[in-house]
Enzyme design. Structure first.
Site, mmCIF file in Angstrom:
data_model
loop_
_atom_site.group_PDB
_atom_site.id
_atom_site.type_symbol
_atom_site.label_atom_id
_atom_site.label_comp_id
_atom_site.label_asym_id
_atom_site.label_seq_id
_atom_site.Cartn_x
_atom_site.Cartn_y
_atom_site.Cartn_z
ATOM 1 N N ASP A 2 25.574 13.370 -13.623
ATOM 2 C CA ASP A 2 25.721 13.093 -12.192
ATOM 3 C C ASP A 2 26.578 14.186 -11.599
ATOM 4 O OD1 ASP A 2 28.585 12.007 -11.053
ATOM 5 O OD2 ASP A 2 28.420 11.723 -13.216
ATOM 6 N N CYS B 190 9.651 20.958 1.983
ATOM 7 C CA CYS B 190 8.872 22.179 1.709
ATOM 8 C C CYS B 190 7.416 22.043 2.148
ATOM 9 C CB CYS B 190 8.945 22.525 0.218
ATOM 10 S SG CYS B 190 10.563 23.168 -0.281
ATOM 11 N N CYS C 240 8.288 18.835 -2.243
ATOM 12 C CA CYS C 240 9.047 17.832 -1.509
ATOM 13 C C CYS C 240 8.609 17.790 -0.041
ATOM 14 C CB CYS C 240 10.550 18.100 -1.609
ATOM 15 S SG CYS C 240 11.166 19.430 -0.536
ATOM 16 N N ASP D 31 31.118 4.418 -11.538
ATOM 17 C CA ASP D 31 32.317 5.006 -12.108
ATOM 18 C C ASP D 31 33.448 3.991 -11.945
ATOM 19 O OD1 ASP D 31 34.255 6.663 -13.090
ATOM 20 O OD2 ASP D 31 34.159 8.123 -11.471
ATOM 21 N N SER D 32 34.429 4.049 -12.817
ATOM 22 C CA SER D 32 35.481 3.034 -12.842
ATOM 23 C C SER D 32 36.525 3.224 -11.759
ATOM 24 C CB SER D 32 36.190 3.075 -14.191
ATOM 25 O OG SER D 32 36.888 4.311 -14.334
ATOM 26 N N CYS E 18 7.663 24.097 -4.626
ATOM 27 C CA CYS E 18 8.222 22.754 -4.441
ATOM 28 C C CYS E 18 7.264 21.897 -3.616
ATOM 29 C CB CYS E 18 9.576 22.835 -3.748
ATOM 30 S SG CYS E 18 10.366 21.231 -3.496
ATOM 31 N N ASP F 55 39.558 4.944 -17.294
ATOM 32 C CA ASP F 55 40.106 5.984 -18.160
ATOM 33 C C ASP F 55 41.100 6.811 -17.368
ATOM 34 O OD1 ASP F 55 38.190 7.198 -16.482
ATOM 35 O OD2 ASP F 55 37.920 8.848 -17.893
ATOM 36 N N HIS G 31 15.395 18.126 -0.141
ATOM 37 C CA HIS G 31 14.937 19.225 -0.994
ATOM 38 C C HIS G 31 15.806 19.369 -2.244
ATOM 39 C CE1 HIS G 31 13.525 23.061 -2.449
ATOM 40 N NE2 HIS G 31 14.800 23.436 -2.516
#
Length: 375
Positions: free
Chosen positions: A269, A312, A309, A93-94, A307, A147, A338
C-alpha cells in the site's frame, strides 16, 4: 472467517510468487496493491472508479476513522463497508504509523499510546486491545496490530527496545482478538527491527511465532536510503513463513514493488498514486511525467498510449494540463483514476508474468521501457 493463502505459482528464477487470499468478502489475487482510503475515501475518486481500476482491496486508517466519523457512527452502518458502499475487502492500519508521524502529539508507555487529536486537541489512549476493538467496530477484513514504528536513524539499543515492545503489543493484540472478538476479521502481526539485520531476524522469530493469519513488514520507507530499505526487505522476507501472506507496509514506487515482489512480497500500500496525481505527477509505461510541463500544452496524445483507463481513453495530455494549471477539481479525479489504473495494471502484469514463469524477463522489459523515456 480465518483467511486462507494458496500459492498458485512460484518463479523458478527468484522468490516472486503469485497466490490467492480468500476472505469472507472475496478473493484477493496477489501480488496486490491496495489504494489508501485513509478516512473511508480514496481521495478524489468514487467506489465505482476504484472498481473500474481493478482494485480488489483498499486500506483505511484506524486512527483517523476513530477520530472522525467515530465508531458510534460506523456502528449505525455495521462498519465501514456499508458506510462507504465498498463491498470488497478492507485492511486497516492500527494507527501506529500516525503515532510515529504525529510524535509531538503522542506519549508512549508500556500500556499503549496516549495522544492528542490533531483535529480538536482532545486526549485519547490507544492500547493494543483498544486498537483491535476499534478495528472490530470498523469491521475491516484484515486488522493490523498496534506497533511502534522506529524512526531513522535510531541506535541499536533504542531500536531493540522498540522492537521488543512491538512484540509484547502483538501478543496482547492476538490474545484480545482471540478472546474478545468473534474472529470474523483477521489480524496481522508486524515485524519491526529498524535497519539492523539481527533485530529484524529476532522480530521475525518473535512475531511469526504468534499464529497470526498473515504478517507484515513495518518500519521501511521512513527516510532511510533506498539501498538500505531493499537490503532490510530482502533479509526480512527471506525469513518469513512461506504459507502466509507477506505485506510490505507503506511502499512504494513502481520499481519498489517490482523489486520487493522479486524478493517474495505479496501485498503493498502507498499514498503515492493518489498523492502524486494531485501534484501532477503521473505514471506511464515509459516513466513518470509532470503534467504541468509546458511541453504538453498542445499535446494531443493520451497520457499513456497503452493505457485503457477512462482518462486515457477520453482525454489528451493538453486538456489534462489545462485542468491542472487551472486548478480545476476534475484534474484530481482524472489524474487519480489514471495513476490507480497504472498501479493495478502493474501488479496484474507482474502476477501474469509469475504465473507464466517469465517474471525476470518481464522485469527486464519493465526497466527497458523506462529507459526509453516519455515520448
Amino acid at each position: 472467517m480465518r483467511l486462507t493463502y494458496t500459492k498458485e505459482a512460484q518463479s523458478t528464477e527468484c522468490r516472486a510468487r503469485a497466490a490467492t487470499i480468500k476472505t469472507r468478502r472475496g478473493e484477493i489475487k496477489t501480488p496486490i496493491f491496495m489504494p489508501v482510503g485513509t478516512v473511508g475515501s480514496v481521495k478524489a475518486v468514487s467506489v465505482e472508479d476504484l472498481e473500474e481500476a481493478g482494485a480488489q482491496i483498499i486500506l483505511g486508517n484506524t486512527y483517523h476513522l476513530y477520530l472522525r466519523p467515530g465508531t458510534e457512527v460506523l456502528d449505525v452502518f455495521g462498519g465501514l463497508h456499508d458506510f462507504m458502499k465498498w463491498k470488497h475487502p478492507i485492511l486497516t492500519d492500527s494507527g501506529g504509523f500516525q503515532f510515529f508521524s504525529l510524535a509531538k502529539l503522542t506519549k508512549r508507555t508500556e500500556e499503549g499510546v496516549s495522544f492528542q487529536s490533531h483535529i480538536d486537541g482532545s486526549r485519547h489512549v490507544f492500547t493494543p486491545e483498544r486498537s483491535i476493538e476499534v478495528q472490530n467496530h470498523i469491521d475491516s477484513d484484515i486488522m493490523m496490530c498496534l506497533d511502534e514504528c522506529t524512526p531513522y536513524p535510531s541506535d541499536h539499543r533504542a531500536t531493540k527496545e522498540s522492537m521488543e515492545l512491538t512484540t509484547r503489543w502483538a501478543q496482547r493484540c492476538f490474545d484480545f482478538w482471540q478472546q474478545e472478538t468473534d474472529l470474523r476479521n483477521n489480524a496481522f502481526g508486524i515485524v519491526q527491527g529498524g535497519m539492523y539485520k539481527d533485530l529484524r531476524s529476532a522480530s521475525v522469530e518473535q512475531i511469526c511465532g504468534i499464529d497470526f493469519p498473515g504478517y507484515s513488514i513495518g518500519g521501511l520507507s521512513v527516510g532511510e536510503p533506498k539501498e538500505l530499505m531493499m537490503e532490510m526487505g530482502e533479509h526480512t522476507l527471506a525469513l518469513m513463513p512461506e504459507e502466509k501472506p507477506r505485506y510490505i507496509m507503506g511502499v512504494g514506487t513502481p520499481s519498489d514493488i517490482v523489486e520487493l515482489v522479486m524478493m517474495g512480497a505479496d501485498m503493498f500500500d502507498c499514498v503515492m498514486p493518489s498523492r502524486n496525481a494531485r501534484n501532477g505527477k503521473l505514471f506511464t509505461s515509459e516513466g513518470a511525467l509532470n503534467i504541468a510541463n509546458q511541453r504538453y500544452r498542445k499535446d494531443e496524445k493520451p497520457l499513456d498510449p497503452v493505457c485503457t483507463c477512462y482518462t486515457c481513453r477520453n482525454y489528451s495530455r493538453a486538456y489534462l494540463r489545462h485542468l491542472y494549471k487551472s486548478k480545476e477539481l476534475l484534474a484530481y479525479r482524472l489524474n487519480t483514476i489514471h495513476n490507480l489504473h497504472y498501479y493495478m495494471n502493474l501488479v496484474g502484469e507482474i502476477r501474469q508474468a509469475i504465473m507464466e514463469d517469465r517474471f525476470m524477463a518481464w522485469r527486464k522489459g519493465f526497466y527497458a521501457a523506462m529507459e526509453g523515456g516519455i515520448q
